[in-house]
Design an enzyme around this catalytic site. Structure first.
Site, PDB file in Angstrom:
ATOM      1  N   HIS A  82       0.851  -1.192   0.000  1.00 40.43           N
ATOM      2  CA  HIS A  82       0.000   0.000   0.000  1.00 40.43           C
ATOM      3  C   HIS A  82       0.881   1.234   0.000  1.00 40.43           C
ATOM      4  O   HIS A  82       1.850   1.322   0.747  1.00 40.43           O
ATOM      5  CB  HIS A  82      -0.903   0.032   1.236  1.00 40.43           C
ATOM      6  CG  HIS A  82      -1.712   1.302   1.325  1.00 40.43           C
ATOM      7  ND1 HIS A  82      -2.845   1.502   0.575  1.00 40.43           N
ATOM      8  CD2 HIS A  82      -1.514   2.445   2.031  1.00 40.43           C
ATOM      9  CE1 HIS A  82      -3.331   2.708   0.833  1.00 40.43           C
ATOM     10  NE2 HIS A  82      -2.545   3.301   1.710  1.00 40.43           N
ATOM     11  N   ASP A 161     -15.554   2.393   6.731  1.00 44.27           N
ATOM     12  CA  ASP A 161     -14.493   3.358   6.453  1.00 44.27           C
ATOM     13  C   ASP A 161     -14.926   4.333   5.359  1.00 44.27           C
ATOM     14  O   ASP A 161     -14.665   5.539   5.455  1.00 44.27           O
ATOM     15  CB  ASP A 161     -13.223   2.632   6.030  1.00 44.27           C
ATOM     16  CG  ASP A 161     -12.157   3.617   5.565  1.00 44.27           C
ATOM     17  OD1 ASP A 161     -11.679   4.391   6.406  1.00 44.27           O
ATOM     18  OD2 ASP A 161     -11.827   3.617   4.363  1.00 44.27           O
ATOM     19  N   ARG A 168     -15.282  12.641   7.527  1.00 41.77           N
ATOM     20  CA  ARG A 168     -14.033  13.273   7.933  1.00 41.77           C
ATOM     21  C   ARG A 168     -13.628  14.352   6.940  1.00 41.77           C
ATOM     22  O   ARG A 168     -13.099  15.407   7.312  1.00 41.77           O
ATOM     23  CB  ARG A 168     -12.925  12.230   8.048  1.00 41.77           C
ATOM     24  CG  ARG A 168     -13.075  11.293   9.249  1.00 41.77           C
ATOM     25  CD  ARG A 168     -12.171  10.083   9.138  1.00 41.77           C
ATOM     26  NE  ARG A 168     -10.772  10.472   9.011  1.00 41.77           N
ATOM     27  CZ  ARG A 168      -9.856   9.758   8.400  1.00 41.77           C
ATOM     28  NH1 ARG A 168     -10.174   8.597   7.816  1.00 41.77           N
ATOM     29  NH2 ARG A 168      -8.608  10.180   8.344  1.00 41.77           N
ATOM     30  N   SER A 183      -8.154   3.731   8.912  1.00 34.85           N
ATOM     31  CA  SER A 183      -8.776   3.776   7.581  1.00 34.85           C
ATOM     32  C   SER A 183      -7.987   2.930   6.589  1.00 34.85           C
ATOM     33  O   SER A 183      -8.550   2.079   5.878  1.00 34.85           O
ATOM     34  CB  SER A 183      -8.849   5.221   7.103  1.00 34.85           C
ATOM     35  OG  SER A 183      -9.296   5.295   5.766  1.00 34.85           O
ATOM     36  N   LYS A 187      -8.890  -1.593   5.329  1.00 30.87           N
ATOM     37  CA  LYS A 187      -9.019  -2.094   3.956  1.00 30.87           C
ATOM     38  C   LYS A 187      -7.947  -3.119   3.629  1.00 30.87           C
ATOM     39  O   LYS A 187      -8.211  -4.119   2.963  1.00 30.87           O
ATOM     40  CB  LYS A 187      -8.970  -0.917   2.972  1.00 30.87           C
ATOM     41  CG  LYS A 187     -10.126   0.059   3.104  1.00 30.87           C
ATOM     42  CD  LYS A 187     -10.144   1.075   2.001  1.00 30.87           C
ATOM     43  CE  LYS A 187      -9.073   2.126   2.144  1.00 30.87           C
ATOM     44  NZ  LYS A 187      -9.351   3.111   3.210  1.00 30.87           N
TER      45      LYS A 187
END
Length: 437
Positions: A82, A161, A168, A183, A187
């Site tokens: 990621h 999320d 947010r 968050s 995932k």
């Protein structure tokens, strides 16, 4: 248990119980908790913070709010990566084939670009015919056969999320470390891989502007992953300069292919090899030096390029792009941006470079905006390079000629030229593992 009681408790700075956090997240998903209650709690969290345990519990609740991928049918060691987002960041297109060529299994769900950051799915869709939406069965089958598959994130992954991020974004509660970490990790944990490498960007083109903030975020995410039984390594990487030379969807795919042919930019090649080395180390392929050599061999042998070709073909794309750059052609209009004076590029506002590409049509300001796959830019000079007046700094590409002038002015505003050569950091600033927590 009521949301008002939970909000007041956090407002006083008290720790929330596992049941209270799960009550909140379950209510977000089934809509029994109002947006104004969630917004109030999010603000209380921003002021009072969450403990490591609270953050891990929140992450797990969001992870379990939707589908959790089951990769147990896939033999071998499943890995994922990621990136926290940057400009010119096409590492997945290089890392996934490299990892697969080393025998790892890359079952990856990626996102689209928004704002100044690009998205892997958009890049892949610049390949004619490439399918990013597949059934779970087909996704698993491709990973089993070829060792890699990259698809768009499902709407059923961590829906809590998705709902909370939208809140947010409009309530000024984006920049809390625990909320950012939960968050991202909700995932990634839901994606099911055994091991995860986090590429946490730091610098002008990153969400975290300083290395210190990036390290803090990395530690929070590694802690979450470790608490959930995953192998996690985070690389803190430089984003004060765009990664590589190409920024824009089709242009970045071309650069990724050239990197797998051994002709890539030094920074992109080094980052990709470092990510795969971390993956192989977690998979138990030997010492770090052994794993680095294995990754380098996968690149130099051409085996990683073969894996990319196989993935493109398996996902319906035209694998002729591997051999023919013209199939990933830039937009028809171009403009060379030239240096106004002699000197050195001493600073680049990398986020502004990303916005230049959005001006050219390569990015989105809203999630449903169309994008021009051929739009973008090719850098000829980067921070630290010497330049002469009139020398090309970059070439801009757009499908509408009038966009080029505005984008040129924005590009020049993002680049500062000075008289002294600046020091430039390495692409890898620091590595964070579980032992650093």
């Amino acid at each position: 248990m009521t949301m008002v009681d939970i909000i007041l408790k956090k407002k006083r700075g008290e720790a929330l119980t596992d049941d209270e956090l799960r009550f909140w997240i379950n209510g977000v998903v089934d809509r029994s908790v109002s947006d104004y209650h969630s917004a109030a709690l999010l603000m209380a969290i921003c002021f009072q913070g969450l403990s490591e345990h609270e953050t891990a519990t929140l992450t797990e609740a969001m992870m379990r709010s939707g589908d959790v991928a089951d990769l147990s049918d896939i033999d071998g060691f499943t890995v994922d990566k990621h990136s926290t987002g940057g400009v010119g960041d096409k590492t997945t297109l290089v890392v996934a084939p490299l990892a697969a060529a080393c025998g790892l299994k890359v079952a990856k769900m990626s996102g689209r670009g928004l704002g100044h950051t690009g998205g892997t799915i958009d890049k892949l869709e610049s390949i004619d015919g490439f399918q990013t939406t597949l059934s779970a069965q087909r996704f698993t089958q491709i990973v089993k056969e070829h060792g890699l598959c990259v698809i768009a994130q499902s709407g059923d992954i961590a829906p809590a999320d998705k709902a909370l991020y939208a809140l947010r974004d409009v309530t000024g509660t984006v920049d809390n470390l625990s909320l950012i970490a939960s968050s991202i990790m909700s995932k990634k944990l839901a994606s099911g891989a055994k091991a995860l490498v986090l590429d946490v960007k730091a610098g002008s083109g990153a969400f975290m502007k300083t290395a210190e903030d990036a390290i803090a975020l990395a530690k929070a995410m590694v802690d979450i992953g470790t608490r959930h039984g995953r192998e996690v390594t985070a690389l803190i990487t430089d984003m004060d300069r765009p990664l590589g030379f190409a920024v824009g969807n089709a242009l970045e795919v071309r650069e990724a292919i050239n990197t797998l042919k051994g002709n890539g930019p030094a920074d992109l090649t080094e980052l990709s090899l470092s990510i795969v080395t971390a993956m192989l180390t977690m998979a138990g392929h030997g010492s770090e030096a052994d794993c680095r050599k294995e990754a380098e061999t996968a690149l130099s042998s051409g085996n990683a390029l073969k894996k990319l070709r196989a993935m493109i073909r398996a996902q319906g794309g035209d694998d002729a792009v591997i051999d023919n750059d013209d199939l990933l052609c830039p937009a028809p209009y171009s403009l060379a941006v030239t240096a106004p004076e002699n000197g050195y590029i001493v600073k680049t506002d990398t986020e502004a470079i990303g916005r230049v590409c959005t001006l050219l049509g390569a990015g989105r300001t809203k999630k449903d905006d169309p994008i021009d796959m051929g739009a973008g830019l090719i850098l000829h000079k980067k921070t630290g390079d010497a330049v002469c007046a009139g020398e090309t700094l970059a070439v801009l590409y757009a499908s509408e000629e009038h966009l080029l002038t505005v984008a040129r002015d924005a590009f020049l505003s993002a680049v500062r030229i000075g008289v002294q050569s600046p020091s430039t950091p390495p692409i890898i600033l620091k590595t964070v593992t579980a032992k650093d927590i």
